[in-house]
Design a protein around this motif. Sequence first.
Motif, mmCIF file in Angstrom:
data_model
loop_
_atom_site.group_PDB
_atom_site.id
_atom_site.type_symbol
_atom_site.label_atom_id
_atom_site.label_comp_id
_atom_site.label_asym_id
_atom_site.label_seq_id
_atom_site.Cartn_x
_atom_site.Cartn_y
_atom_site.Cartn_z
ATOM 1 N N GLU A 121 0.674 -1.330 0.280
ATOM 2 C CA GLU A 121 -0.103 -0.228 0.256
ATOM 3 C C GLU A 121 0.885 1.557 -0.343
ATOM 4 O O GLU A 121 0.198 2.578 -0.432
ATOM 5 C CB GLU A 121 -1.199 -0.097 1.227
ATOM 6 N N LEU A 122 2.077 1.343 0.654
ATOM 7 C CA LEU A 122 3.126 2.213 0.740
ATOM 8 C C LEU A 122 3.744 2.564 -0.185
ATOM 9 O O LEU A 122 4.898 3.628 -0.337
ATOM 10 C CB LEU A 122 3.345 2.519 1.816
ATOM 11 N N ALA A 123 4.159 1.274 -1.225
ATOM 12 C CA ALA A 123 5.044 1.348 -1.818
ATOM 13 C C ALA A 123 5.118 3.039 -2.919
ATOM 14 O O ALA A 123 6.150 3.237 -2.975
ATOM 15 C CB ALA A 123 4.986 0.818 -3.022
ATOM 16 N N GLU A 124 4.077 3.373 -3.548
ATOM 17 C CA GLU A 124 4.014 4.585 -3.848
ATOM 18 C C GLU A 124 4.792 5.967 -3.481
ATOM 19 O O GLU A 124 5.452 6.413 -3.783
ATOM 20 C CB GLU A 124 2.971 5.809 -4.733
ATOM 21 N N ALA A 125 4.383 6.007 -1.887
ATOM 22 C CA ALA A 125 4.955 7.206 -1.117
ATOM 23 C C ALA A 125 6.356 6.499 -1.261
ATOM 24 O O ALA A 125 6.939 8.113 -1.333
ATOM 25 C CB ALA A 125 4.045 7.021 0.196
ATOM 26 N N MET A 126 6.439 5.439 -0.807
ATOM 27 C CA MET A 126 7.338 5.412 -0.198
ATOM 28 C C MET A 126 8.713 6.023 -1.569
ATOM 29 O O MET A 126 10.162 5.985 -1.175
ATOM 30 C CB MET A 126 8.268 3.872 -0.500
#
Length: 222
Positions: A96-101
């Motif tokens: 879920e956090l891949a793009e934000a990371m």
Amino acid sequence: MPGAADHLHFDLTTLPQAARYKLVTGIVVPRPIAWVSTLDAAGHVNLAPYSFFNVMGSDPPVVAFAPGDRSDGTPKDTARNIPPGGEFTVNLVSRELAEAMNATATDFPAHLGEPQQLGIPLEPGVSVRTPRVQGSPAALECREVQTVVIGATRIILGEVIGVSVRADAVLDAGKHYLDTAALDLIGRMGGRGGYATTRDAFTIDRVTYEQWQARTAAPDAE
Ligand SMILES: Cc1cc2nc3c(=O)[nH]c(=O)nc-3n(C[C@H](O)[C@H](O)[C@H](O)COP(=O)(O)O)c2cc1C
């Protein structure tokens, strides 16, 4: 090219850095991702991903990660923010956090912290002053114990002094059993922008020497 007929051998001592990078990062996969939060001297929060990362032991628990220098030879903000004995938090990264990371790998000027620029909510640290990423399913609160420099490779070693895990992934807090699958963590693969999930997992039981002997003596017994 030397080597057995079905393998190509590369002599890394004679290859340029870009080739060495492609070879080692294409082979050592998946690499977990340390999404490292730090504080600069003025109190700005910095957040950046590092996949040259892993846990190296548990007594004491030690993590290692390696921030390389920028192309102009200056250290990255994360390395600058971790002096000897300095604190940092390793936030683990779910699908879920891949793009934000990935967005936090953008080289924002140091005084414009990535979380603030990108609207990534933070929570205060418990054992350290560095905050954790609110949405991260697990965070390791660390204190730098040693930094090893080998050529242009800088390896920061940190003792993990506190761990925060999202409650639904804790099966039994008293026995410290975790549901690792519930964390839905991702890893870095080789090539540009390649990632893997941890959804395709399997288990294998360890075999004692006595069990191995029993199986070898009676191979059809099972
Ligand atoms: C998944 C991922 C893994 C990365 N791993 C590393 C790494 O291990 N070492 C490194 O120097 N840079 C790595 N980077 C690049 C840094 O995140 C990038 O240079 C970032 O701007 C550094 O930020 P900072 O100056 O705020 O520390 C990675 C980037 C991504 C997207």
